[in-house]
Design a protein around this motif. Structure first.
Motif, mmCIF file in Angstrom:
data_model
loop_
_atom_site.group_PDB
_atom_site.id
_atom_site.type_symbol
_atom_site.label_atom_id
_atom_site.label_comp_id
_atom_site.label_asym_id
_atom_site.label_seq_id
_atom_site.Cartn_x
_atom_site.Cartn_y
_atom_site.Cartn_z
ATOM 1 N N HIS A 27 0.825 -1.213 0.000
ATOM 2 C CA HIS A 27 0.000 0.000 0.000
ATOM 3 C C HIS A 27 0.862 1.267 0.000
ATOM 4 O O HIS A 27 0.617 2.195 -0.777
ATOM 5 C CB HIS A 27 -0.950 -0.041 1.208
ATOM 6 N N HIS A 79 -3.203 9.611 1.150
ATOM 7 C CA HIS A 79 -2.456 8.524 1.786
ATOM 8 C C HIS A 79 -1.536 9.044 2.888
ATOM 9 O O HIS A 79 -1.375 8.399 3.920
ATOM 10 C CB HIS A 79 -1.653 7.728 0.744
ATOM 11 N N TRP A 128 -12.827 7.153 0.226
ATOM 12 C CA TRP A 128 -12.253 7.534 1.514
ATOM 13 C C TRP A 128 -13.379 7.983 2.452
ATOM 14 O O TRP A 128 -14.343 8.603 1.996
ATOM 15 C CB TRP A 128 -11.279 8.700 1.343
ATOM 16 N N ASP A 162 -8.844 4.956 4.346
ATOM 17 C CA ASP A 162 -8.816 4.526 2.950
ATOM 18 C C ASP A 162 -9.707 3.296 2.818
ATOM 19 O O ASP A 162 -9.471 2.284 3.494
ATOM 20 C CB ASP A 162 -7.357 4.173 2.600
ATOM 21 N N HIS A 166 -7.442 -2.129 -1.909
ATOM 22 C CA HIS A 166 -6.012 -2.385 -1.661
ATOM 23 C C HIS A 166 -5.627 -2.084 -0.202
ATOM 24 O O HIS A 166 -4.581 -2.516 0.259
ATOM 25 C CB HIS A 166 -5.115 -1.633 -2.661
HETATM 26 FE FE FE Z 1 -4.839 3.448 -0.753
#
Ligand code: FE
Length: 204
Positions: A27, A79, A128, A162, A166
Motif C-alpha cells: 500500500h 495517503h 475515503w 482509505d 487495496h
Molecule cells: Fe490506498
C-alpha cells in the motif's frame, strides 16, 4: 522531483495484527509510491510543479482537463494523512479537544463510531471516509469516491480511512467492515487528530 513519498511514521510491522507489514509493503511501497511517481511525471514542465501539494489538489479539483493530476495529487495527499492517522496501540475513544467536539457533533463516541462505519461500508467501490471540521469548527463525517478530498469543499480534514480494496484485501479479504472497525478500535492516532485540529485552527 517536486513531490516525494513520505516515510511511514512507524515500521511496516508496527500495526500488526490489525494491518500487516505485507499490506503496508504494497500500500505504501507500491500504491502510494506510484501515485507520487505519476504525479511528478504529470506536473513536469507545468506550473503545478512549483506548488505545494495541497494547492495542486485545490487548483485541479473539478477541472476535467487536469483530472489525472488531481487524481494523483489527491491520492498522494490522502495517503499521507491516512498513515499519520494511525499508530501502534491506537484506536478507541479519543481524549483532548476532539473528544468534546465528537460529543457535541454526534452525541457521543459510540454514535460517531457507528456513523463512521456506516459511511465507510456504504461507499460503493473505492473511496475515503473522513472526519472533517467545517469553517465554524463543527465536526462531520464525509465519504468521497475515488481520490476525492473534502478540502476542496472548504473542509478541514482531521482523520481519514482509505476504503479502496487495496487498503484491506490482504488482511480482511472482502470484509471492509472488519477493517474499518479495526481502524477505529485499534489504530486511530487521536493525538495526531488533536494536533491537526490545533494547527489548522492556528492557521485559520
Ligand atoms: Fe490506498
Amino acid at each position: 522531483m517536486p513531490f516525494e513519498l513520505p516515510k511511514l511514521p512507524y515500521d511496516r510491522a508496527a500495526l500488526e495484527p490489525h494491518m500487516s507489514a505485507r499490506t503496508l509493503e504494497f500500500h505504501h511501497g507500491k500504491h502510494h509510491s506510484k501515485y507520487v511517481d505519476k504525479l511528478n511525471e504529470l506536473v513536469a514542465g507545468t506550473p503545478f510543479e512549483k506548488l505545494e501539494l495541497t494547492d495542486v489538489v485545490r487548483k485541479t479539483a473539478g477541472d476535467e482537463k487536469n483530472g489525472k493530476i488531481f487524481n494523483n495529487a489527491a491520492q498522494t495527499w490522502n495517503h499521507t494523512l491516512f498513515w499519520n492517522c494511525m499508530t501502534p496501540g491506537g484506536g478507541g475513544k479519543p481524549d483532548g479537544k476532539i473528544a468534546g467536539m465528537i460529543d457535541d457533533a454526534f452525541g457521543g463516541y459510540d454514535r460517531f463510531r457507528e456513523a463512521f462505519v456506516k459511511a465507510a461500508t456504504g461507499r460503493f467501490g473505492s473511496g475515503w471516509t473522513w472526519l472533517v471540521a467545517d469553517p465554524k469548527g463543527k465536526l462531520g463525517i464525509v465519504s468521497t469516491p475515488n481520490a476525492g478530498n473534502p478540502l476542496t469543499d472548504g473542509k478541514t480534514c482531521l482523520l481519514t480511512c482509505d476504503v479502496w480494496e487495496h487498503a484491506y484485501y490482504l488482511d480482511y479479504q472482502n470484509e471492509r467492515v472488519r477493517f474499518v472497525q479495526a481502524f477505529l478500535d485499534r489504530l486511530v492516532n487521536w493525538e495526531y487528530v488533536n494536533r491537526q485540529w490545533e494547527e489548522e485552527r492556528k492557521a485559520a
